[in-house]
Structure formats: C-alpha cells, structure tokens
Design an enzyme around this catalytic site. Structure first.
Site, PDB file in Angstrom:
ATOM      1  N   PRO A  97       0.858  -1.138   0.117  1.00 50.37           N
ATOM      2  CA  PRO A  97       0.009  -0.089  -0.019  1.00 50.37           C
ATOM      3  C   PRO A  97       1.063   1.348  -0.081  1.00 50.37           C
ATOM      4  CG  PRO A  97      -0.156  -1.104   2.077  1.00 50.37           C
ATOM      5  CD  PRO A  97       0.834  -2.088   1.311  1.00 50.37           C
ATOM      6  N   GLU A 124       1.663  -8.545   8.599  1.00 49.58           N
ATOM      7  CA  GLU A 124       2.162  -7.190   8.695  1.00 49.58           C
ATOM      8  C   GLU A 124       2.971  -6.751   7.411  1.00 49.58           C
ATOM      9  OE1 GLU A 124       1.286  -4.586  10.824  1.00 49.58           O
ATOM     10  OE2 GLU A 124      -0.328  -5.793  11.336  1.00 49.58           O
ATOM     11  N   ARG A 161      -2.232  -8.009 -20.614  1.00 48.18           N
ATOM     12  CA  ARG A 161      -3.252  -7.547 -21.823  1.00 48.18           C
ATOM     13  C   ARG A 161      -2.521  -6.413 -22.716  1.00 48.18           C
ATOM     14  NH1 ARG A 161      -6.479  -2.994 -21.386  1.00 48.18           N
ATOM     15  NH2 ARG A 161      -8.147  -3.891 -22.434  1.00 48.18           N
ATOM     16  N   ASP A 176      -9.177   2.431 -24.988  1.00 48.41           N
ATOM     17  CA  ASP A 176      -9.376   2.108 -23.602  1.00 48.41           C
ATOM     18  C   ASP A 176      -9.285   3.403 -22.817  1.00 48.41           C
ATOM     19  OD1 ASP A 176      -9.732  -0.702 -23.269  1.00 48.41           O
ATOM     20  OD2 ASP A 176      -7.609  -1.064 -23.080  1.00 48.41           O
TER      21      ASP A 176
HETATM   22  N1  SAM Z   1       1.204  -2.830   7.602  1.00 49.94           N
HETATM   23  C1  SAM Z   1       1.038  -2.593   6.381  1.00 49.94           C
HETATM   24  C2  SAM Z   1       0.991  -1.087   6.052  1.00 49.94           C
HETATM   25  O1  SAM Z   1       0.146  -0.470   6.717  1.00 49.94           O
HETATM   26  O2  SAM Z   1       1.799  -0.618   5.093  1.00 49.94           O
HETATM   27  C3  SAM Z   1      -0.104  -3.272   5.537  1.00 49.94           C
HETATM   28  C4  SAM Z   1       0.276  -4.949   5.589  1.00 49.94           C
HETATM   29  S1  SAM Z   1      -1.158  -5.559   4.539  1.00 49.94           S
HETATM   30  C5  SAM Z   1      -2.240  -6.021   5.772  1.00 49.94           C
HETATM   31  C6  SAM Z   1      -0.473  -6.967   4.082  1.00 49.94           C
HETATM   32  C7  SAM Z   1       0.042  -7.298   2.651  1.00 49.94           C
HETATM   33  O3  SAM Z   1      -1.013  -6.991   1.759  1.00 49.94           O
HETATM   34  C8  SAM Z   1       1.130  -6.024   2.349  1.00 49.94           C
HETATM   35  O4  SAM Z   1       2.382  -6.477   2.788  1.00 49.94           O
HETATM   36  C9  SAM Z   1       0.911  -5.975   0.754  1.00 49.94           C
HETATM   37  O5  SAM Z   1       1.681  -7.000   0.280  1.00 49.94           O
HETATM   38  C10 SAM Z   1      -0.530  -6.333   0.884  1.00 49.94           C
HETATM   39  N2  SAM Z   1      -1.160  -4.988   0.401  1.00 49.94           N
HETATM   40  C11 SAM Z   1      -2.057  -4.484   1.202  1.00 49.94           C
HETATM   41  N3  SAM Z   1      -2.816  -3.402   0.792  1.00 49.94           N
HETATM   42  C12 SAM Z   1      -2.001  -3.119  -0.500  1.00 49.94           C
HETATM   43  C13 SAM Z   1      -2.251  -2.434  -1.519  1.00 49.94           C
HETATM   44  N4  SAM Z   1      -3.254  -1.322  -1.409  1.00 49.94           N
HETATM   45  N5  SAM Z   1      -1.456  -2.486  -2.542  1.00 49.94           N
HETATM   46  C14 SAM Z   1      -0.732  -3.298  -2.932  1.00 49.94           C
HETATM   47  N6  SAM Z   1      -0.461  -4.443  -1.739  1.00 49.94           N
HETATM   48  C15 SAM Z   1      -1.344  -4.237  -0.676  1.00 49.94           C
END
Ligand code: SAM
Length: 239
Positions: A97, A124, A161, A176
């Site tokens: 994220p 986490e 794609r 697109d």
């Molecule tokens: N503690 C982290 C933070 O707040 O930055 C979030 C961990 S999340 C619960 C677990 C995993 O989900 C992350 O390591 C990531 O690989 C994935 N993930 C969660 N949200 C995401 C997003 N918006 N985009 C990409 N990957 C995401």
C-alpha cells in the site's frame, strides 16, 4: 518456422498459490498462457524455507500485533528466480500500500521490463531488510488489503493484456480509458430498443466517420463528467 517465445515473464511469490491459480488460468489470460504469449508462474514461498517447521513468518521485533514474513526464504526465492544475476535480471516488485499507484502508464512501462517478479506480502508485511532486493513498490490504491495476491493479479492482468495478441482486437486497447488522457466512449449492443431506451441513431448509421466523431465527442463528455482531472493532467510514464 520457429515459434517466438513468450513476450512477458511474470513470477509470483506468494504464501497462498491457490488464490492465484484459478483466476490466472481463466479467460483471455488463461488462453494467452496456453498459447505461450505470456509465461506466468506461481511459486509457494514455503518451498524456500529451510526451517523444518516450514515457518515463513515470525513475530515482529519490538512487539506489536501481527506476524512478519521472514527475509531469508524470500531472498532464497528471489535468487533462484535470477535476482542478482547480470543478464536477464528480473524487475522485482513488492505489492504494497506504500508503493506507486498502479495506472495505465505504469502498466505500459512495466511491459518493457519483460521479466517481472511479484512479491505478495501478508500479515504485517515483509522484513524491511528484503527491500534491498526490491526494485519498486506498487500499490493498487490508498486502501489496505490482507495480502498482495489480489494486487498482484490486478497488475498481472493490466500488463499482460498489453502484450500483442493477448487481446484479440488491438483496436480495443487503443481506445481504452486512460490511453489518450480520456475515458472510453459508451458502448451498446442488441437489442436496438431496451426498456424504451434506444441505441443512438449514429451507431446504426453505418457511417464510420460520423461514428468515430460521435465516439470522440462522447468520450470527452464522459471524461469531463466523471474524471475532469484527466483532461488537465499531463501524460507521464512513471519510473
Ligand atoms: N502494515 C502494512 C502497512 O500498513 O503498510 C500493511 C500490510 S497488509 C495488511 C499485508 C500485505 O498486503 C502487504 O504486505 C502487501 O503485500 C499487501 N497489500 C495490502 N494493501 C495493498 C495495496 N493497497 N496495494 C498493494 N498491496 C497491498
């Protein structure tokens, strides 16, 4: 004549391979894999765990909630997929994220990498020290999901794609949304009249020039209505 090899190679590292196997085997993507246009391999991170208890995660130093994916199995997996070698080195993406937001220009720039490894976090997240082997973090938006699998799937589809031949008619990709700083034009199909609402006459006229003009005009109107920001933003390809 020798068949050309895949134009895109994606390796996905995950704790939950089954989350990805079915969706990546269906539809146009499944066909593209069968036809050898793209090679997508899903790897279970547990295969690289030396620990006899097969633990890929552990508690965070300093305490606190949740578990953290250990750096060692991820590093071993990345090495076996060619990270660190000089030639044909893959581009490593950690779905996070905290990363750059996935977009059409970013998908286009990733297609040029040709070999991509996608690391899906869970719980986490991952031990921060593995970030030395990560080239880029990519997010699917300002929202936190439970794992990187769905973001990895979104990225894989967005890039795959764009590989020539994956989508039957290349025209559909040209028009697109986001391809020309505007959204796509509205589409209609049979029947001509549905619940009292007719299809716009111009689409039934057979006049290709008028149809094209109508599509351009309505694409601009739709963009002004739904995403005015696109009309003012410059097209940039993220690094
Ligand atoms: N503690 C982290 C933070 O707040 O930055 C979030 C961990 S999340 C619960 C677990 C995993 O989900 C992350 O390591 C990531 O690989 C994935 N993930 C969660 N949200 C995401 C997003 N918006 N985009 C990409 N990957 C995401």
């Amino acid at each position: 004549m020798k068949k050309p090899g895949p134009l895109l190679f994606i390796d996905i590292l995950t704790l939950f391979p089954r989350m990805l196997e079915a969706p990546l085997s269906e539809g146009l993507l499944g066909k593209a894999r069968e036809r050898g246009l793209v090679q997508i391999q899903i790897h279970d991170l547990r295969a690289w765990v030396e620990d006899p208890r097969k633990r890929v995660d552990d508690r965070p130093f300093g305490g606190g909630a949740g578990m953290v994916l250990r750096a060692e199995p991820i590093h071993r997996a990345l090495k076996s997929l060619g990270v660190g070698r000089r030639l044909r080195k893959p581009w490593v993406i950690y779905l996070s994220p905290q990363g750059k937001q996935l977009s059409q220009p970013l998908a286009r720039s990733l297609l040029k990498k040709k070999r991509i490894v996608l690391l899906c976090g869970h719980y986490e997240g991952v031990d921060e020290r593995i970030m030395d082997w990560v080239d880029q973090e990519v997010s699917i938006g300002d929202v936190v999901l439970m794992g990187g699998e769905i973001p990895a799937m979104a990225l894989t589809e967005a890039v795959a794609r764009l590989v020539p031949g994956v989508v039957g008619d290349p025209e559909s990709i040209l028009h697109d949304s986001f391809s020309e700083s505007s959204l796509d034009y509205p589409c209609y199909t049979r029947p001509r009249l549905w619940k009292g609402r007719p299809v716009p006459d111009v689409l039934l006229s057979g006049n290709h020039r008028s149809i094209e003009q109508w599509r351009q005009k309505t694409a601009q109107e739709v963009t002004r209505l739904k995403r005015r920001d696109l009309l003012t933003s410059r097209k940039t390809v993220p690094k």
